[in-house]
Motif scaffolding. Structure first.
Motif, mmCIF file in Angstrom:
data_model
loop_
_atom_site.group_PDB
_atom_site.id
_atom_site.type_symbol
_atom_site.label_atom_id
_atom_site.label_comp_id
_atom_site.label_asym_id
_atom_site.label_seq_id
_atom_site.Cartn_x
_atom_site.Cartn_y
_atom_site.Cartn_z
ATOM 1 N N ALA A 18 53.276 38.836 54.456
ATOM 2 C CA ALA A 18 52.200 38.946 53.159
ATOM 3 C C ALA A 18 51.579 38.120 52.576
ATOM 4 O O ALA A 18 50.731 38.200 52.352
ATOM 5 C CB ALA A 18 52.753 40.363 52.659
ATOM 6 N N LEU A 19 52.842 37.764 52.375
ATOM 7 C CA LEU A 19 53.137 36.474 50.736
ATOM 8 C C LEU A 19 51.821 35.279 51.612
ATOM 9 O O LEU A 19 50.583 34.632 51.316
ATOM 10 C CB LEU A 19 54.057 35.632 50.699
ATOM 11 N N ASP A 20 51.973 35.127 52.627
ATOM 12 C CA ASP A 20 51.260 33.648 53.082
ATOM 13 C C ASP A 20 49.940 34.575 53.393
ATOM 14 O O ASP A 20 48.778 33.538 53.327
ATOM 15 C CB ASP A 20 52.000 33.771 54.962
ATOM 16 N N MET A 21 49.433 35.449 53.751
ATOM 17 C CA MET A 21 48.123 35.737 54.274
ATOM 18 C C MET A 21 47.285 36.601 52.927
ATOM 19 O O MET A 21 45.937 35.684 52.276
ATOM 20 C CB MET A 21 48.125 37.608 54.856
ATOM 21 N N LEU A 22 48.467 36.716 51.759
ATOM 22 C CA LEU A 22 47.156 36.803 50.216
ATOM 23 C C LEU A 22 47.108 35.560 49.909
ATOM 24 O O LEU A 22 46.353 35.207 48.969
ATOM 25 C CB LEU A 22 48.357 37.747 49.264
ATOM 26 N N SER A 23 47.822 34.806 50.134
ATOM 27 C CA SER A 23 47.945 32.889 49.859
ATOM 28 C C SER A 23 46.735 32.732 49.958
ATOM 29 O O SER A 23 46.366 31.549 49.777
ATOM 30 C CB SER A 23 49.244 31.634 49.767
ATOM 31 N N ASN A 24 46.091 32.868 51.074
ATOM 32 C CA ASN A 24 45.115 32.305 52.190
ATOM 33 C C ASN A 24 44.046 33.191 51.877
ATOM 34 O O ASN A 24 42.750 32.727 52.260
ATOM 35 C CB ASN A 24 45.145 32.126 53.807
ATOM 36 N N ASN A 25 43.877 34.245 51.120
ATOM 37 C CA ASN A 25 42.407 34.856 50.918
ATOM 38 C C ASN A 25 42.693 35.236 49.340
ATOM 39 O O ASN A 25 41.133 35.381 49.207
ATOM 40 C CB ASN A 25 42.871 36.080 51.573
ATOM 41 N N LEU A 26 43.643 35.216 48.657
ATOM 42 C CA LEU A 26 43.353 35.019 46.967
ATOM 43 C C LEU A 26 43.057 33.169 46.270
ATOM 44 O O LEU A 26 44.078 32.712 47.242
ATOM 45 C CB LEU A 26 44.292 35.349 46.495
ATOM 46 N N ASP A 27 42.894 33.059 45.196
ATOM 47 C CA ASP A 27 42.744 32.317 44.371
ATOM 48 C C ASP A 27 44.127 31.621 44.087
ATOM 49 O O ASP A 27 44.750 32.838 43.954
ATOM 50 C CB ASP A 27 41.387 32.184 43.107
ATOM 51 N N ASP A 28 44.309 30.087 44.010
ATOM 52 C CA ASP A 28 45.668 29.617 43.780
ATOM 53 C C ASP A 28 46.197 30.694 41.973
ATOM 54 O O ASP A 28 47.454 31.040 41.904
ATOM 55 C CB ASP A 28 45.774 28.266 43.279
ATOM 56 N N THR A 29 44.555 30.213 41.144
ATOM 57 C CA THR A 29 45.070 30.836 39.607
ATOM 58 C C THR A 29 45.859 32.499 39.901
ATOM 59 O O THR A 29 46.057 32.666 38.858
ATOM 60 C CB THR A 29 43.931 30.705 39.044
ATOM 61 N N GLU A 30 45.342 33.279 40.864
ATOM 62 C CA GLU A 30 45.704 35.277 40.815
ATOM 63 C C GLU A 30 47.124 34.598 40.890
ATOM 64 O O GLU A 30 48.098 35.696 41.030
ATOM 65 C CB GLU A 30 44.792 35.309 41.743
ATOM 66 N N ILE A 31 47.831 34.291 42.259
ATOM 67 C CA ILE A 31 49.013 33.978 42.848
ATOM 68 C C ILE A 31 50.333 33.032 42.344
ATOM 69 O O ILE A 31 51.573 33.774 41.381
ATOM 70 C CB ILE A 31 48.990 33.896 44.441
ATOM 71 N N LEU A 32 49.723 32.222 41.829
ATOM 72 C CA LEU A 32 50.880 31.170 40.931
ATOM 73 C C LEU A 32 51.542 31.809 39.614
ATOM 74 O O LEU A 32 52.541 31.599 40.100
ATOM 75 C CB LEU A 32 50.507 29.715 41.133
ATOM 76 N N PRO A 33 50.399 31.923 38.922
ATOM 77 C CA PRO A 33 51.477 32.844 37.252
ATOM 78 C C PRO A 33 52.306 33.804 37.849
ATOM 79 O O PRO A 33 52.876 33.753 37.046
ATOM 80 C CB PRO A 33 50.133 32.905 36.866
ATOM 81 N N LEU A 34 52.211 34.427 38.760
ATOM 82 C CA LEU A 34 52.596 35.663 38.956
ATOM 83 C C LEU A 34 53.905 34.755 39.837
ATOM 84 O O LEU A 34 55.100 35.935 39.552
ATOM 85 C CB LEU A 34 51.869 36.574 39.559
ATOM 86 N N LEU A 35 53.770 34.449 40.776
ATOM 87 C CA LEU A 35 55.014 34.209 41.730
ATOM 88 C C LEU A 35 55.789 33.231 41.249
ATOM 89 O O LEU A 35 57.072 33.211 41.070
ATOM 90 C CB LEU A 35 53.899 33.299 42.946
ATOM 91 N N LEU A 36 54.812 31.855 41.109
ATOM 92 C CA LEU A 36 56.288 31.051 40.392
ATOM 93 C C LEU A 36 57.653 31.199 39.530
ATOM 94 O O LEU A 36 58.234 31.085 39.218
ATOM 95 C CB LEU A 36 55.677 29.884 39.760
ATOM 96 N N PRO A 37 57.115 32.025 37.977
ATOM 97 C CA PRO A 37 58.406 32.515 37.158
ATOM 98 C C PRO A 37 59.645 33.056 38.346
ATOM 99 O O PRO A 37 59.933 33.417 37.604
ATOM 100 C CB PRO A 37 57.555 33.876 36.186
ATOM 101 N N ILE A 38 58.690 33.954 38.600
ATOM 102 C CA ILE A 38 60.118 34.702 39.668
ATOM 103 C C ILE A 38 60.736 33.988 40.720
ATOM 104 O O ILE A 38 62.394 34.561 40.438
ATOM 105 C CB ILE A 38 59.035 35.916 40.472
ATOM 106 N N VAL A 39 60.126 33.481 41.317
ATOM 107 C CA VAL A 39 61.028 32.660 41.976
ATOM 108 C C VAL A 39 61.702 31.280 41.333
ATOM 109 O O VAL A 39 62.675 31.401 41.681
ATOM 110 C CB VAL A 39 59.514 31.226 42.494
ATOM 111 N N GLU A 40 61.405 31.170 40.328
ATOM 112 C CA GLU A 40 61.746 30.440 39.256
ATOM 113 C C GLU A 40 63.476 30.335 39.086
ATOM 114 O O GLU A 40 64.652 29.942 38.988
ATOM 115 C CB GLU A 40 61.070 29.314 38.895
ATOM 116 N N GLN A 41 63.149 31.822 38.506
ATOM 117 C CA GLN A 41 64.831 32.779 37.969
ATOM 118 C C GLN A 41 65.449 33.165 39.198
ATOM 119 O O GLN A 41 66.670 33.142 39.051
ATOM 120 C CB GLN A 41 63.637 33.216 37.816
ATOM 121 N N ARG A 42 64.679 33.582 40.478
ATOM 122 C CA ARG A 42 65.392 33.751 42.047
ATOM 123 C C ARG A 42 66.136 32.989 42.488
ATOM 124 O O ARG A 42 67.534 32.267 43.197
ATOM 125 C CB ARG A 42 64.395 34.253 42.716
ATOM 126 N N LEU A 43 66.045 31.592 42.268
ATOM 127 C CA LEU A 43 66.503 29.957 42.642
ATOM 128 C C LEU A 43 67.729 30.271 41.804
ATOM 129 O O LEU A 43 68.459 29.134 42.389
ATOM 130 C CB LEU A 43 66.110 28.938 42.686
#
Length: 292
Positions: A18-43
Motif C-alpha cells: 500500500a505504501l508503494d502504491m501511495l508513493s507512486n500516486n501521490l506527490d513526495d511532498t505529501e508523503i515524506l513529511p509524514l513518513l520520515l519522522p515516523i521511520v526515524e523514530q522507529r529505527l
C-alpha cells in the motif's frame, strides 16, 4: 517465525504494498513529511519488529519517492549498512532488500546530470565510495550463516552488479573484483542446495560485468571462479537436481570468459558427454539435463 515472515503474504507485506502504491500516486511532498519522522523514530526502537517495519517502509517508497529522497540517499544508505549486522535474520533480510531498491540511484542520484567519459558517465568519488560500501556490505551477508539472509544478499548483489554493468560498463567493479570473486567462490563451495542456483547466477553475472578481456589476463581469478563450480558439479553426480543450474551457469560463464575458458573446456566437455550417455540410457531421462 522469521521464515514465515519472508514467505507468507500478511498484513505487514500488504501494508508495504500500500505504501508503494501511495508513493507512486501521490506527490513526495505529501508523503515524506509524514513518513520520515515516523521511520526515524522507529529505527532506534529496541523491538526488532519495529526496526524492521521502518526499513521495510523505506524500501517500499523507494520507487515513488526517489526524487524527494535524493537529498537523503547517502545518509539513508549509511544508516542501513550497520543494520546488516543486526542479530535478527529478518532485519538483515529486509535491509538487503531495501538497499537493493536504492541501488539504481547510488552511482548517479536522481536529478543529477553526469558528465560523459569514454566508458560512460563519470562517477563522482563520493558516489563510488558509497557504491563500494554497499558492495562490501552485501558481500558480508553473502557469507551469512542464515540461508534466507544469504538469498536476499545474493539478489541485492546481482542487482548491484547489473546496474554497475549498465551504467559504467563494469569499470566501477574492476577495482573491487578480488573481494567479489573471493566471496562468491567461497559461497558456491559451501552453500546449501537451496541457494546454489542464486549464487551461480551471481557468479555468472560477475563474469559478464567484469568481462572476458579482463579475466583472460588473470588466470588466478578464472581458477577462483571455476574450480568451486566444477567441484560442485563433480560432487552432484549424474542425476541430482544441482546439475542443471551448474550447467546453465557454466554456459553463461564460458561465453563471458571466451578464450580464458579454454583450459577447462576439455573437462567440461567430457563431463557433458558422460551425463548425456547416462541420461539416454535411463528409462526416464531428465530432459532438462539432456537439453543443457
Amino acid at each position: 517465525d522469521d521464515d514465515d515472515e519472508v514467505r507468507v503474504w500478511n498484513l505487514r507485506k500488504c501494508s508495504a504494498a500500500a505504501l508503494d502504491m501511495l508513493s507512486n500516486n501521490l506527490d513526495d511532498t505529501e508523503i515524506l513529511p509524514l513518513l520520515l519522522p515516523i521511520v526515524e523514530q522507529r529505527l532506534s526502537d529496541p523491538d526488532w519488529k519495529v526496526r524492521e517495519s521502518a526499513i521495510l517502509a523505506l524500501g517500499a517508497v523507494s520507487e515513488g519517492c526517489h526524487m524527494g529522497l535524493a537529498p537523503y540517499l547517502t545518509g539513508m544508505v549509511k544508516m542501513l549498512l550497520p543494520v546488516l549486522q543486526d542479530p535478527r535474520p529478518m532485519v538483515r533480510i529486509i535491509t538487503c532488500w531495501s538497499l537493493g531498491r536504492y541501488i539504481q540511484w547510488v552511482l548517479i542520484p536522481p536529478g543529477t546530470d553526469a558528465q560523459q567519459g569514454p566508458h560512460g558517465p563519470v562517477i563522482v568519488p563520493e558516489n563510488e565510495a558509497l557504491f563500494e560500501q554497499i558492495l562490501l556490505g552485501l558481500l558480508s551477508r553473502v557469507r551469512d550463516h542464515n540461508g534466507r539472509v544469504q538469498e536476499a544478499a545474493c539478489s541485492g548483489l546481482t542487482e548491484l552488479m547489473e546496474h554497475a554493468g549498465h551504467v559504467t560498463q563494469g569499470t566501477v567493479i574492476l577495482p573491487r573484483m578480488q573481494p567479489l570473486l573471493e566471496t562468491l567462490s567461497q559461497a558456491v563451495a559451501t552453500c546449501g542446495r537451496r541457494n546454489l542456483r542464486l549464487l551461480l547466477e551471481a557468479t555468472a553475472t560477475a563474469c559478464e560485468v567484469i568481462g572476458g578481456r579482463v579475466l583472460h589476463q588473470n588466470s588466478a581469478a578464472v581458477q577462483q571462479i571455476l574450480v568451486p563450480i566444477l567441484n560442485r558439479w563433480q560432487a552432484a553426480g549424474f542425476m541430482e537436481r544441482d546439475v542443471v543450474p551448474i550447467m546453465e551457469a557454466l554456459t553463461t560463464i564460458a561465453v563471458s570468459l571466451g578464450p580464458a575458458f579454454e583450459p577447462y573446456a576439455p573437462a567440461v566437455f567430457e563431463q557433458c558427454v558422460k551425463l548425456l550417455a547416462v541420461q539416454l540410457e535411463h528409462e526416464k531421462p531428465r530432459w532438462a539435463i539432456v537439453l543443457c
